[in-house]
Write an enzyme that holds these catalytic residues in place. Structure first.
Site, PDB file in Angstrom:
ATOM      1  N   ASP A   1      44.725  34.757  71.308  1.00  0.00           N
ATOM      2  CA  ASP A   1      45.988  35.486  71.301  1.00  0.00           C
ATOM      3  C   ASP A   1      46.274  35.995  72.712  1.00  0.00           C
ATOM      4  OD1 ASP A   1      48.074  37.334  70.743  1.00  0.00           O
ATOM      5  OD2 ASP A   1      47.133  38.002  68.884  1.00  0.00           O
TER       6      ASP A   1
ATOM      7  N   SER B   1      53.728  42.011  69.342  1.00  0.00           N
ATOM      8  CA  SER B   1      53.816  41.935  70.797  1.00  0.00           C
ATOM      9  C   SER B   1      54.592  43.148  71.348  1.00  0.00           C
ATOM     10  CB  SER B   1      54.458  40.601  71.202  1.00  0.00           C
ATOM     11  OG  SER B   1      54.257  40.333  72.562  1.00  0.00           O
TER      12      SER B   1
ATOM     13  N   HIS C   1      49.257  34.152  68.929  1.00  0.00           N
ATOM     14  CA  HIS C   1      50.022  35.380  69.126  1.00  0.00           C
ATOM     15  C   HIS C   1      50.864  35.786  67.918  1.00  0.00           C
ATOM     16  CE1 HIS C   1      51.282  38.570  71.698  1.00  0.00           C
ATOM     17  NE2 HIS C   1      52.505  38.140  71.922  1.00  0.00           N
TER      18      HIS C   1
END
Length: 300
Positions: A250, A108, A277
């Site tokens: 995601d 991320s 994710h």
């Protein structure tokens, strides 16, 4: 079981916590793996699911809590919550721990850091063998567009609650909270639910101030220091071998992941089914197989 070493690095008058799994140096030609967590303002905790890689691949794993969260918690310093400070912290950690060679995985926000690293800090990439970009993104505006598109697939009352919050700037209330919870359950929360590993359920001290100043008060429309994070047109400047991994459900949508794959020359992209994710949690064993294979291919 690999040895675990914990410590603190002095940084800008404060302290950055780090956790090393495995021996500090092995004479086997395998570069350590540095783990960059998400957020900004999350913690290293979920990366502990990769502890097995230290034993399975005889490789040192280095994870840390970025300044502002977890064991590196700090608040009341909004001037710190910029990509420049967090990048400086990464460079300082490499120097402090003597990580002359390394692979880097970023999830991320951590994936955003890698993109910034490979484009804006080319001189500092010396010794970086490869990137593993896990559910990151190259563009805050693209991330926003994809989030807003997905909101339109939610029940109308939830769409209304989120849109009202975005229009008014009031991100409070039961309806808004329920809508955000539904959105995160679709695209972010672990598939494993209550069966998730302990490190993923362990209470943590998130850096809420770091998140608000860095990203903003909501997931969907960035307003913080990262709102102008835009690298799509410069992805071709990344010279580090890059493996992109993302989940089919995601926050990093397939479009976001494909944009990175199309832009980074020679990159490889794996799109995991049954993953959101945090693919390395949801598809742990398969993910580790690919991770180990990739790092061994690029150690030379």
């Amino acid at each position: 079981m690999a040895k675990i070493t914990e410590g603190y690095m002095p940084f800008k008058g404060y302290q950055t916590y780090y956790r090393i799994v495995g021996e500090e140096y092995r004479d086997n030609g395998k570069a350590p793996l540095i783990c960059l967590h998400g957020g900004p303002g999350s913690t290293h905790n979920y990366y502990e699911v990769l502890d097995n890689v230290a034993d399975d691949d005889q490789r040192m794993i280095v994870m840390y809590d970025q300044i502002g969260c977890g064991n590196s918690y700090l608040d009341g310093h909004p001037e710190m919550w910029t990509k420049e400070v967090w990048m400086e912290e990464l460079f300082a950690l490499r120097e402090y721990l003597g990580l002359d060679t390394c692979h880097i995985i970023g999830q991320s926000w951590g994936g955003m850091m890698q993109i910034c690293y490979g484009i804006d800090y080319k001189e500092e990439t010396k010794g970086v063998k490869s990137f593993i970009i896990s559910s990151g993104h190259p563009s805050s505006s693209l991330w926003e567009r994809e989030g807003l598109r997905r909101i339109k697939m939610m029940p109308q009352d939830m769409q209304d609650a989120i849109n009202h919050a975005l229009e008014t700037g009031d991100f409070t209330g039961e309806a808004y909270d329920a809508a955000v919870n539904e959105y995160m359950d679709r695209y972010c929360n672990y598939w494993l639910g209550e069966d998730a590993p302990e490190c993923c359920k362990r209470p943590k001290k998130s850096g809420s101030e770091a998140y608000v100043y860095g990203w903003g008060p909501n997931e969907f429309a960035p307003t913080g220091t990262l709102k102008d994070f835009e690298y799509v047109d410069r992805l071709g400047e990344i010279e580090i071998p890059s493996l992109i991994m993302s989940g089919i459900s995601d926050l990093c949508s397939p479009l976001v992941a494909k944009t990175m794959h199309d832009g980074i020359k020679g990159s490889k992209w794996i799109l995991w089914e049954r993953a959101r994710h945090t693919c390395f949690v949801d598809r742990h064993d398969d993910y580790c197989d690919e991770l180990i294979r990739w790092m061994n291919e690029h150690d030379a």
